[in-house]
Design an enzyme around this catalytic site. Structure first.
Site, PDB file in Angstrom:
ATOM      1  N   ARG A   1      -6.080  98.063  40.733  1.00 55.02           N
ATOM      2  CA  ARG A   1      -6.745  98.983  39.802  1.00 55.02           C
ATOM      3  C   ARG A   1      -5.736  99.367  38.729  1.00 55.02           C
ATOM      4  NH1 ARG A   1      -7.409 104.620  41.959  1.00 55.02           N
ATOM      5  NH2 ARG A   1      -5.817 105.052  40.383  1.00 55.02           N
TER       6      ARG A   1
ATOM      7  N   HIS B   1      -8.365 106.246  38.441  1.00 54.31           N
ATOM      8  CA  HIS B   1      -9.563 106.046  39.268  1.00 54.31           C
ATOM      9  C   HIS B   1     -10.823 106.106  38.389  1.00 54.31           C
ATOM     10  CE1 HIS B   1     -12.495 106.305  42.422  1.00 54.31           C
ATOM     11  NE2 HIS B   1     -12.889 107.479  41.984  1.00 54.31           N
TER      12      HIS B   1
ATOM     13  N   TYR C   1       0.153 110.504  41.068  1.00 53.34           N
ATOM     14  CA  TYR C   1       0.375 110.021  42.440  1.00 53.34           C
ATOM     15  C   TYR C   1       0.833 108.566  42.515  1.00 53.34           C
ATOM     16  CZ  TYR C   1      -4.424 108.369  41.589  1.00 53.34           C
ATOM     17  OH  TYR C   1      -5.529 107.785  41.046  1.00 53.34           O
TER      18      TYR C   1
HETATM   19  C1  LIG Z   1     -19.615 109.003  50.832  1.00 53.68           C
HETATM   20  C2  LIG Z   1     -18.560 109.345  49.825  1.00 53.68           C
HETATM   21  N1  LIG Z   1     -17.428 109.938  50.219  1.00 53.68           N
HETATM   22  C3  LIG Z   1     -16.467 110.239  49.308  1.00 53.68           C
HETATM   23  C4  LIG Z   1     -16.673 109.954  47.976  1.00 53.68           C
HETATM   24  C5  LIG Z   1     -15.599 110.303  46.975  1.00 53.68           C
HETATM   25  N2  LIG Z   1     -14.999 109.087  46.445  1.00 53.68           N
HETATM   26  C6  LIG Z   1     -15.312 108.591  45.251  1.00 53.68           C
HETATM   27  S1  LIG Z   1     -14.496 107.173  44.893  1.00 53.68           S
HETATM   28  C7  LIG Z   1     -13.673 107.206  46.375  1.00 53.68           C
HETATM   29  C8  LIG Z   1     -12.661 106.145  46.721  1.00 53.68           C
HETATM   30  C9  LIG Z   1     -13.254 104.805  46.918  1.00 53.68           C
HETATM   31  O1  LIG Z   1     -12.243 103.845  46.970  1.00 53.68           O
HETATM   32  P1  LIG Z   1     -12.568 102.312  47.058  1.00 53.68           P
HETATM   33  O2  LIG Z   1     -13.682 102.080  48.011  1.00 53.68           O
HETATM   34  O3  LIG Z   1     -11.306 101.597  47.314  1.00 53.68           O
HETATM   35  O4  LIG Z   1     -13.147 101.961  45.608  1.00 53.68           O
HETATM   36  P2  LIG Z   1     -12.404 101.990  44.188  1.00 53.68           P
HETATM   37  O5  LIG Z   1     -12.644 103.345  43.587  1.00 53.68           O
HETATM   38  O6  LIG Z   1     -10.978 101.705  44.404  1.00 53.68           O
HETATM   39  O7  LIG Z   1     -13.066 100.944  43.358  1.00 53.68           O
HETATM   40  C10 LIG Z   1     -14.050 108.323  47.109  1.00 53.68           C
HETATM   41  C11 LIG Z   1     -13.500 108.656  48.431  1.00 53.68           C
HETATM   42  C12 LIG Z   1     -17.885 109.359  47.606  1.00 53.68           C
HETATM   43  N3  LIG Z   1     -18.155 108.998  46.337  1.00 53.68           N
HETATM   44  N4  LIG Z   1     -18.819 109.042  48.542  1.00 53.68           N
END
Ligand SMILES: Cc1ncc(C[n+]2csc(CCOP(=O)(O)OP(=O)(O)O)c2C)c(N)n1
Ligand SMILES: [Mg+2]
Length: 369
Positions: free
Chosen positions: A272, A276, A285
């Site tokens: 990435r 985020h 971080y």
């Molecule tokens: C069920 C749920 N729990 C927590 C969140 C908060 N949240 C948003 S993005 C994220 C991280 C996801 O990481 P990843 O699956 O690696 O995807 P990336 O953002 O790196 O593409 C979290 C925990 C959410 N959107 N949905």
């Protein structure tokens, strides 16, 4: 203090033990970071027309991405998740799908969505807070992006079950993140995909981060691909910044699923590059050196060098493509700006067939009528 390698944590067999199970996780890469071929490539990689079309799609996505961030910074778009750095895997699996297949996806898959035929205006509309952006004009049966993490995995299993029951030669493709691969939804999905032998492919986009949580704090497994083994399906890890590996491995998995061979987990190792989302500041971080090291693996530059090394792509071609992409993006932005904003009352109108009394009251307060 590093993680303890998996083989050290395994119970070592004693003289009395036989081996109950063994597994291996293959890793596929054709094009390394210096754009050199490290394995005999598949046929399509020798075809300039195909390779250039993949490059064009990846470039459009990158240029759109930069514009979307600029729009958010100037108050013209809502929170936006950058897909910069993840173009090879996105375009790789989308280009391995057929139009009749269906995609369920997370919120960072603009490269795949664009390939599938979602328009730039639809993307802007969605990220501008207008749900009508999810009413895709082309891939009618692709799902809207799932913001709840991993909820799209059971959706893909449901779709694949329908395809199987109807005996349709179609495949459900689910893209999800490294963080999502820790969720129960994912494990439940691979379990059903295995036991029901479903035509579904899970693409785990391992971009190193789940917001501020690095991959090494996400899970103790050596690879995310090996999670497939628990579901009784094959898992493979690929260099997710290598478009040749991405397209080829996803094609193999999708073809196998289509012909009744069941599901696969493909773990695409990528990075990435950005925050985020635009609501995040990753410099709080993540050390800058990590990001500059990742740029050396940039999938776009890698493919451009591959094309240029074969005299398939010149500086003029590049300039023309960039101008063309900018024009397309600017035209889409102009169209998006002209669209009347959605009614804020929409948030009450499309969730329930009959609005519960408490929300009826809220709607009335909100709209005054
Ligand atoms: C069920 C749920 N729990 C927590 C969140 C908060 N949240 C948003 S993005 C994220 C991280 C996801 O990481 P990843 O699956 O690696 O995807 P990336 O953002 O790196 O593409 C979290 C925990 C959410 N959107 N949905
Ligand atoms: Mg991630």
């Amino acid at each position: 203090m590093g993680a303890i390698p998996l083989n050290k944590r395994l119970v070592p067999p004693t003289g009395e033990d036989r081996i109950a199970a063994e597994f291996q996780i293959p890793y596929r890469q054709y094009l390394d970071a210096s754009a050199s071929l490290v394995a005999e490539p598949p046929e399509f990689a020798r075809n300039p027309g195909i390779m250039i079309s993949l490059y064009r799609a990846m470039t459009l996505s990158r240029i759109f991405d930069a514009k979307a961030i600029a729009l958010q910074r100037t108050g013209q778009l809502g929170t936006y998740p950058s897909s910069a750095g993840q173009e090879a895997i996105g375009v790789g699996y989308a280009s391995a799908m057929q139009a009749v297949d269906a995609m369920t996806t997370t919120y960072r898959e603009q490269p795949a969505q664009l390939w599938r035929g979602v328009t730039l205006v639809e993307l802007l509309r969605f990220w501008g807070g207008d749900e009508r952006g999810s009413d895709f004009s082309v891939p009618r049966e692709d799902f809207p992006v799932a913001v709840p993490i991993a909820s799209q995995a059971p959706h893909a299993v449901g779709i694949a079950t329908a395809f199987k029951l109807r005996r349709e030669p179609r495949v459900a493709v689910c893209a999800l993140g490294d963080g999502a691969s820790s969720k129960g939804d994912f494990y439940e999905s691979i379990n059903l995909a295995g036991v029901w032998q479903l035509p579904v492919v899970f693409i785990v986009i391992n971009n190193g981060w789940a917001i501020s949580l690095p991959r090494e704090k996400q899970t103790a497994t050596e690879t995310l691909a090996q999670k497939a083994i628990a579901g009784g399906i094959p898992g493979i890890q690929i260099d997710g910044n290598d478009i040749i590996a991405a397209h080829q491995v996803c094609s193999e998995a999708i073809t196998r699923a289509r012909s009744g061979g069941g599901a696969t987990v493909v773990e695409a190792v990528t990075y990435r590059m950005g925050d985020h989302t635009t609501a995040d500041d990753a410099s709080r971080y993540r050390r800058e050196e990590l990001v500059s090291a990742a740029w050396k693996l940039d999938p776009l530059a890698r493919l451009r060098n591959y094309l240029a090394n074969r005299q398939w792509w010149s500086k003029t071609d590049e300039e023309q493509l960039i101008a063309e992409c900018r024009e397309k993006v600017e035209a889409a932005v102009a169209e998006y700006m002209k669209l009347p904003p959605p009614s804020p009352a929409d948030m009450f109108d499309y969730l329930f067939e009959t609005l519960p009394p408490a929300l009826q009251w809220q709607r009335k307060q909100f709209t005054g009528g």
